[in-house]
Write an enzyme that holds these catalytic residues in place. Structure first.
Site, PDB file in Angstrom:
ATOM      1  N   ARG A 158     -21.060  -6.141 -47.032  1.00  0.00           N
ATOM      2  CA  ARG A 158     -19.989  -5.613 -46.169  1.00  0.00           C
ATOM      3  C   ARG A 158     -20.533  -4.364 -45.511  1.00  0.00           C
ATOM      4  NH1 ARG A 158     -15.316  -4.012 -48.954  1.00  0.00           N
ATOM      5  NH2 ARG A 158     -14.367  -3.793 -46.914  1.00  0.00           N
ATOM      6  N   SER A 168       0.851  -1.187   0.000  1.00  0.00           N
ATOM      7  CA  SER A 168       0.000   0.000   0.000  1.00  0.00           C
ATOM      8  C   SER A 168       0.887   1.238   0.000  1.00  0.00           C
ATOM      9  CB  SER A 168      -0.897   0.001   1.247  1.00  0.00           C
ATOM     10  OG  SER A 168      -1.449   1.284   1.469  1.00  0.00           O
TER      11      SER A 168
END
Length: 445
Positions: free
Chosen positions: A317, A278
């Site tokens: 497409r 930490s």
């Protein structure tokens, strides 16, 4: 911002530095695009549609080190994808007389889709290696703790005893489920080659007697599966990737969720082999691997949803649908790859603390075996009377701080029944078929 900067992973510790990070980098995608282009010329040469010298020239020029990623990325805006500027640069690199054979007959989506499958396949191979590592480590934990009892928890509360071995076997089962799905999807990844509108017409124009042979030859050059049909707007391969990657992240997320709960300070039944620190509290040893896996599991479903949403692609497409897949698919590959790496490290270093597990079995003063007592007392007292008695004694355990065994021993109506209350109230002797289930789970390879 350079291309390298965008892929460094500063805000993505879950995948930064993982094998999947390299396999999905901009350089890796560039390599896959070039591999797709070179394989196209080789496939045409194999079918007599291009000179062998052209195949050699294009393959030789398809070296990622010869191309400027930043420039390609900038020029991709002009046509909406990076294939267009890459083809121009590759053609220039090949030169005369073989430059005209670069990209001949293909469309940009053929190359992009094929490159995505190459990157996915290469990344999934790495993911599978880490899933196997994780499964092996969990198998060892399950076997070692086959009979280690701890509280089973349902809806956050103690339920009945279980074993840590069965819990680890369950984690492993999910990892193996992920492995099986990833293996199947990796084997099914197809090449894409269909031309402008999915008809292979250009290849016929260039002299192919049977243009349908070309996708198969192309796939063989790449080590991909030959597509049954052009899949420009039939996006099963991408949807399958979305599903297996999201499943993998979620399966590993279950392991992480349990580790995060069981490693809480006040529970401490497990701990990561090497916790994280930490910035403010020197005493902390945070379950960082589990934390990063949990983060991946939360992100993956939304990314998969984008890929599923792209299935609704119009015409032969589409505009935007296949473009929307590129970044979410790469993110999913990275998340699953990073989570698999972290899960392997987590499982290999995970420490179980049986003493804490045994202590917690007694937190409810014996009530954790009330189900067993109810089953044993019902035949001799009647079901209603047994339930009334246990409900009353349960209340007294909390009010008086005495164990359920002590209170049962003092009940006059139970004294002459010959019950072995010590055995009946021992949580370690009420784990049901947990050991057998663990054994059965470990038979799976």
């Amino acid at each position: 911002m350079t291309s390298a900067d965008s892929g460094a992973g500063l805000l993505a510790p879950g995948w930064a530095g993982s094998p999947a990070a390299d396999a999905t980098s901009d350089t890796a995608f560039l390599r896959a695009l070039l591999d797709a282009e070179a394989a196209l010329t080789r496939a045409q040469a194999a079918l007599g549609l291009a000179p062998a010298e052209a195949a050699a020239a294009v393959s030789g020029a398809a070296d990622p080190g010869r191309f400027d990623l930043g420039a390609l990325a900038g020029r991709a805006r002009g046509g909406g994808n990076p294939v267009i500027p890459l083809v121009a640069e590759l053609t220039r690199a090949v030169g005369e007389p073989y430059g005209p054979y670069v990209h001949r007959g293909a469309t940009s989506q053929d190359i992009m889709d094929t490159a995505m499958m190459l990157v996915a396949g290469r990344t999934l191979t790495l993911v599978l290696g880490d899933l196997d590592r994780c499964a092996r480590a969990l198998a060892r934990l399950a076997a070692e703790h086959r009979d280690t009892a701890l509280p089973g928890r349902t809806l956050t509360q103690h339920a009945v005893p279980t074993t840590f071995g069965l819990k680890a076997a369950g984690w492993r089962a999910l990892v193996l489920d992920a492995r099986d799905r990833v293996t199947a999807v990796r084997a099914s990844l197809p090449a894409q080659l269909a031309g402008a509108a999915g008809t292979l017409a250009a290849f016929t124009a260039y002299g192919a007697d049977d243009a349908t042979e070309l996708p198969g030859a192309y796939a063989r050059e790449l080590g991909l599966r030959a597509p049954a049909l052009p899949w420009h707007t039939l996006r099963t391969p991408v949807a399958d990737l979305a599903g297996c990657l999201a499943f993998t992240a979620g399966a590993l997320g279950k392991l992480a969720a349990d580790v995060l709960t069981l490693s809480r300070t006040e529970i401490a039944e497990v701990s990561e082999g090497s916790g994280g620190g930490s910035s403010a509290m020197p005493h902390k040893a945070n379950p960082v691997r589990a934390t990063l896996i949990a983060a991946a599991a939360r992100r993956a479903p939304q990314l998969a949803a984008t890929l599923y949403g792209s299935m609704a692609a119009e015409d032969e497409r589409p505009a935007g649908a296949w473009h929307a897949e590129w970044e979410p698919l790469r993110d999913l590959l990275r998340l699953a790859g990073g989570a698999a790496r972290d899960a392997a490290e987590l499982a290999e270093g995970l420490k179980a603390h049986p003493d804490a597990m045994r202590e917690h079995l007694g937190l409810t003063h014996g009530l954790i075996v009330s189900e067993r007592l109810s089953a044993e007392l019902a035949p001799v007292l009647g079901r209603a009377r047994a339930k009334e008695l246990l409900t009353r004694l349960a209340r007294r355990t909390y009010e008086e701080g005495r164990t359920l065994g002590e209170l049962l021993a003092a009940e006059p109506e139970l004294k002459d029944l010959g019950l072995d209350l010590a055995a009946a109230t021992d949580p370690t002797r009420y784990t049901g078929a947990a050991a057998a289930l663990t054994d059965r789970a470990l038979e799976r390879r």
